[in-house]
Design a protein around this motif. Structure first.
Motif, PDB file in Angstrom:
ATOM      1  N   ASP A  82       0.840  -1.216   0.000  1.00  0.00           N
ATOM      2  CA  ASP A  82       0.000   0.000   0.000  1.00  0.00           C
ATOM      3  C   ASP A  82       0.875   1.267   0.000  1.00  0.00           C
ATOM      4  O   ASP A  82       0.541   2.267  -0.653  1.00  0.00           O
ATOM      5  CB  ASP A  82      -0.896   0.007   1.232  1.00  0.00           C
ATOM      6  N   ILE A  83       2.044   1.186   0.707  1.00  0.00           N
ATOM      7  CA  ILE A  83       2.963   2.338   0.696  1.00  0.00           C
ATOM      8  C   ILE A  83       3.484   2.528  -0.729  1.00  0.00           C
ATOM      9  O   ILE A  83       3.598   3.662  -1.204  1.00  0.00           O
ATOM     10  CB  ILE A  83       4.124   2.086   1.671  1.00  0.00           C
ATOM     11  N   TYR A  84       3.764   1.381  -1.432  1.00  0.00           N
ATOM     12  CA  TYR A  84       4.233   1.473  -2.816  1.00  0.00           C
ATOM     13  C   TYR A  84       3.173   2.131  -3.694  1.00  0.00           C
ATOM     14  O   TYR A  84       3.487   3.017  -4.506  1.00  0.00           O
ATOM     15  CB  TYR A  84       4.578   0.076  -3.339  1.00  0.00           C
ATOM     16  N   SER A  85       1.942   1.691  -3.603  1.00  0.00           N
ATOM     17  CA  SER A  85       0.851   2.261  -4.412  1.00  0.00           C
ATOM     18  C   SER A  85       0.686   3.756  -4.127  1.00  0.00           C
ATOM     19  O   SER A  85       0.489   4.569  -5.050  1.00  0.00           O
ATOM     20  CB  SER A  85      -0.447   1.525  -4.128  1.00  0.00           C
ATOM     21  N   LEU A  86       0.776   4.156  -2.838  1.00  0.00           N
ATOM     22  CA  LEU A  86       0.660   5.578  -2.484  1.00  0.00           C
ATOM     23  C   LEU A  86       1.822   6.378  -3.060  1.00  0.00           C
ATOM     24  O   LEU A  86       1.635   7.511  -3.547  1.00  0.00           O
ATOM     25  CB  LEU A  86       0.632   5.720  -0.954  1.00  0.00           C
TER      26      LEU A  86
ATOM     27  N   ALA B  88       2.425   4.106   7.094  1.00  0.00           N
ATOM     28  CA  ALA B  88       1.944   5.373   6.504  1.00  0.00           C
ATOM     29  C   ALA B  88       2.274   6.552   7.415  1.00  0.00           C
ATOM     30  O   ALA B  88       2.450   7.684   6.941  1.00  0.00           O
ATOM     31  CB  ALA B  88       0.443   5.287   6.266  1.00  0.00           C
ATOM     32  N   CYS B  89       2.399   6.288   8.749  1.00  0.00           N
ATOM     33  CA  CYS B  89       2.734   7.390   9.693  1.00  0.00           C
ATOM     34  C   CYS B  89       4.128   7.926   9.425  1.00  0.00           C
ATOM     35  O   CYS B  89       4.349   9.139   9.510  1.00  0.00           O
ATOM     36  CB  CYS B  89       2.638   6.868  11.121  1.00  0.00           C
ATOM     37  N   GLU B  90       5.092   7.011   9.096  1.00  0.00           N
ATOM     38  CA  GLU B  90       6.447   7.473   8.787  1.00  0.00           C
ATOM     39  C   GLU B  90       6.441   8.367   7.545  1.00  0.00           C
ATOM     40  O   GLU B  90       7.105   9.417   7.509  1.00  0.00           O
ATOM     41  CB  GLU B  90       7.368   6.281   8.569  1.00  0.00           C
ATOM     42  N   LEU B  91       5.694   7.963   6.522  1.00  0.00           N
ATOM     43  CA  LEU B  91       5.574   8.776   5.313  1.00  0.00           C
ATOM     44  C   LEU B  91       4.942  10.134   5.622  1.00  0.00           C
ATOM     45  O   LEU B  91       5.404  11.175   5.141  1.00  0.00           O
ATOM     46  CB  LEU B  91       4.759   8.013   4.266  1.00  0.00           C
ATOM     47  N   LYS B  92       3.938  10.091   6.474  1.00  0.00           N
ATOM     48  CA  LYS B  92       3.266  11.349   6.860  1.00  0.00           C
ATOM     49  C   LYS B  92       4.238  12.285   7.584  1.00  0.00           C
ATOM     50  O   LYS B  92       4.275  13.498   7.300  1.00  0.00           O
ATOM     51  CB  LYS B  92       2.077  11.025   7.752  1.00  0.00           C
ATOM     52  N   ASN B  93       5.038  11.738   8.525  1.00  0.00           N
ATOM     53  CA  ASN B  93       5.977  12.573   9.283  1.00  0.00           C
ATOM     54  C   ASN B  93       7.018  13.222   8.374  1.00  0.00           C
ATOM     55  O   ASN B  93       7.313  14.422   8.504  1.00  0.00           O
ATOM     56  CB  ASN B  93       6.666  11.741  10.354  1.00  0.00           C
ATOM     57  N   ASP B  94       7.547  12.405   7.414  1.00  0.00           N
ATOM     58  CA  ASP B  94       8.541  12.964   6.492  1.00  0.00           C
ATOM     59  C   ASP B  94       7.922  14.051   5.604  1.00  0.00           C
ATOM     60  O   ASP B  94       8.561  15.080   5.313  1.00  0.00           O
ATOM     61  CB  ASP B  94       9.150  11.860   5.622  1.00  0.00           C
ATOM     62  N   LEU B  95       6.711  13.824   5.199  1.00  0.00           N
ATOM     63  CA  LEU B  95       6.016  14.841   4.389  1.00  0.00           C
ATOM     64  C   LEU B  95       5.839  16.135   5.189  1.00  0.00           C
ATOM     65  O   LEU B  95       6.043  17.239   4.655  1.00  0.00           O
ATOM     66  CB  LEU B  95       4.672  14.314   3.913  1.00  0.00           C
TER      67      LEU B  95
ATOM     68  N   LYS C 178      10.708   8.370  -3.993  1.00  0.00           N
ATOM     69  CA  LYS C 178      11.421   7.145  -4.437  1.00  0.00           C
ATOM     70  C   LYS C 178      11.524   6.105  -3.308  1.00  0.00           C
ATOM     71  O   LYS C 178      11.484   4.896  -3.572  1.00  0.00           O
ATOM     72  CB  LYS C 178      12.813   7.520  -4.930  1.00  0.00           C
ATOM     73  N   LYS C 179      11.609   6.572  -2.050  1.00  0.00           N
ATOM     74  CA  LYS C 179      11.620   5.626  -0.924  1.00  0.00           C
ATOM     75  C   LYS C 179      10.286   4.924  -0.798  1.00  0.00           C
ATOM     76  O   LYS C 179      10.238   3.702  -0.487  1.00  0.00           O
ATOM     77  CB  LYS C 179      11.951   6.361   0.362  1.00  0.00           C
ATOM     78  N   ALA C 180       9.198   5.680  -1.027  1.00  0.00           N
ATOM     79  CA  ALA C 180       7.868   5.049  -0.966  1.00  0.00           C
ATOM     80  C   ALA C 180       7.679   4.048  -2.106  1.00  0.00           C
ATOM     81  O   ALA C 180       6.963   3.047  -1.949  1.00  0.00           O
ATOM     82  CB  ALA C 180       6.779   6.131  -1.016  1.00  0.00           C
ATOM     83  N   CYS C 181       8.342   4.285  -3.277  1.00  0.00           N
ATOM     84  CA  CYS C 181       8.182   3.408  -4.445  1.00  0.00           C
ATOM     85  C   CYS C 181       9.390   2.436  -4.614  1.00  0.00           C
ATOM     86  O   CYS C 181       9.671   1.972  -5.746  1.00  0.00           O
ATOM     87  CB  CYS C 181       8.042   4.237  -5.725  1.00  0.00           C
TER      88      CYS C 181
END
Length: 260
Positions: free
Chosen positions: A16-20, A90-97, A76-79
């Protein structure tokens, strides 16, 4: 979809992180997935097949030219091809964003502040001149309004004074007319009284003159009458003396017995 899903391999929640991450990539790259021709080139069917094949093989995803490097690294880290290289949640992605966005906001504020300071430095004199012009215009407008108000007050006051003077002059004229009429009436009364007095005096004088005339007439009549009596007496005495009849005859005649 993630490569492991497409290849029918075991997968976990990181798919799901990849798709996002792919969705973020397309949003930041004019709705074009990785390995597709750059915008605004036309996309063909073979371009899509080649892009999907390269992703499934695990080719490194290219950077997006229109975004900062930090954001490119985040996408690129998410993909990432290897699930272990992706964000764990998804929380880690949110924090970096959020970190990126805050840095971006701070950088924008810094840029805006520097631009604003430069503008202020360049426009200080212009702003001061403009503010002076505006202040002068406001001052002139205020003075004009004040003069208009003062003019209205002077005109109203003058009209009130004129009305008051007119009323006073009318009242003075009426008072003068009343005084003149009173004087005329008083003069007429005095003239009438004087005339009456003169007539009374004249009447009294005429009456006194009449009485004096009567008295004089009576006196004159008496005066005239007495000499006649004397004359008669004298004639009688002469007769008596002529006759020379003696004392007795003279006495007789004198006592009024002469005719008997």
């Amino acid at each position: 979809m993630a490569p492991e899903v497409y290849r029918d391999l075991p997968y976990n929640h990181t798919v799901d992180i990849y798709s996002l991450g792919i969705v973020l990539y397309r949003l930041l790259n004019h709705n074009r997935a990785p390995f597709l021709p750059k915008y605004p080139n036309t996309i063909t069917y073979s371009d899509r097949e080649n892009a999907l094949s390269m992703r499934i093989k695990g080719e490194p995803i290219p950077d997006i030219d229109s975004i900062p490097r930090e954001l490119n690294e985040l996408v690129k880290k998410a993909c990432a091809f290897n699930p272990a290289d992706r964000y764990n949640s998804a929380c880690e992605l949110k924090n970096d964003l959020n970190v990126f966005l805050n840095r971006k906001i701070d950088a924008n504020h810094h840029i805006q502040n520097s631009i604003t300071e430069n503008k202020i430095v360049n426009l200080d004199e212009t702003d001061i001149t403009a503010s002076k012009k505006i202040s002068k215009k406001i001052l002139i407008l205020a003075i004009a309004i004040l003069l208009l108000i003062l003019t209205i007050i002077v005109v109203v006051t003058h009209n009130n004074n004129s009305d008051n003077e007119t009323v006073v002059s009318q009242s003075v004229t009426e008072d003068q007319l009343t005084e003149n009429l009173t004087k005329k009436i008083t003069t007429k009364k005095n003239t009438t009284n004087t005339t009456k007095k003169n007539v009374t005096k004249t009447t009294k004088k005429s009456n006194s003159t009449t009485s004096t005339t009567k008295t004089t007439t009576e006196t004159t009549t008496e005066i005239i009458t007495e000499p006649e009596i004397e004359i008669e007496t004298t004639s009688i005495s002469d007769e008596i003396s002529v006759n020379d009849g003696g004392y007795e005859s003279n006495q007789y005649l004198t006592n009024g017995d002469y005719g008997e």
